[in-house]
Design a protein around this motif. Structure first.
Motif, short mmCIF file in Angstrom:
data_model
loop_
_atom_site.label_atom_id
_atom_site.label_comp_id
_atom_site.label_asym_id
_atom_site.label_seq_id
_atom_site.Cartn_x
_atom_site.Cartn_y
_atom_site.Cartn_z
N LEU A 1 -55.57 -9.18 28.72
CA LEU A 1 -54.55 -8.92 27.72
C LEU A 1 -55.09 -9.36 26.37
O LEU A 1 -55.48 -10.51 26.20
N MET A 2 -55.11 -8.45 25.42
CA MET A 2 -55.65 -8.75 24.09
C MET A 2 -54.51 -8.94 23.10
O MET A 2 -53.49 -8.25 23.18
N PHE A 3 -54.68 -9.89 22.20
CA PHE A 3 -53.67 -10.21 21.21
C PHE A 3 -54.31 -10.23 19.83
O PHE A 3 -55.48 -10.56 19.68
N ARG A 4 -53.49 -9.90 18.82
CA ARG A 4 -53.94 -10.07 17.45
C ARG A 4 -52.75 -10.47 16.58
O ARG A 4 -51.61 -10.07 16.83
N HIS A 5 -53.04 -11.30 15.59
CA HIS A 5 -52.05 -11.83 14.67
C HIS A 5 -52.41 -11.33 13.28
O HIS A 5 -53.58 -11.39 12.89
N ASN A 6 -51.42 -10.86 12.54
CA ASN A 6 -51.71 -10.26 11.24
C ASN A 6 -51.76 -11.26 10.08
O ASN A 6 -51.94 -10.86 8.94
N GLY A 7 -51.59 -12.55 10.36
CA GLY A 7 -51.62 -13.56 9.31
C GLY A 7 -50.28 -13.77 8.63
O GLY A 7 -50.15 -14.65 7.78
N ARG A 8 -49.29 -12.98 8.98
CA ARG A 8 -47.96 -13.10 8.38
C ARG A 8 -46.87 -13.29 9.43
O ARG A 8 -45.70 -13.10 9.15
#
Length: 65
Positions: free
Chosen positions: A19-26
């Motif tokens: 499972l891959m996750f990413r956070h946009n910084g906001r």
């Protein structure tokens, strides 16, 4: 847990599933299970202090930043 880019991209490996996750910084987090599209998920801490994203939880030392 595999950190791809500290604070912005990581993966959880559960058995044969990644499972891959990413956070946009906001504050927005998206998750992807291959094959499949990126989809927004909500994150929260549960009663056992696990960090969860729509029912997928990680326990232990979690490098957030």
């Amino acid at each position: 847990m595999e950190v791809v880019e500290l604070g912005s991209q990581w993966a959880l490996v559960v058995g044969a599933q990644r499972l891959m996750f990413r956070h946009n910084g906001r504050g927005a987090v998206t998750m992807r299970s291959r094959p499949g599209p990126w989809r927004p998920v909500s994150s929260h801490w549960n009663d056992r202090q696990d960090l969860c994203w729509d029912g997928v939880c990680a326990r232990g030392a979690i490098p957030l930043d």
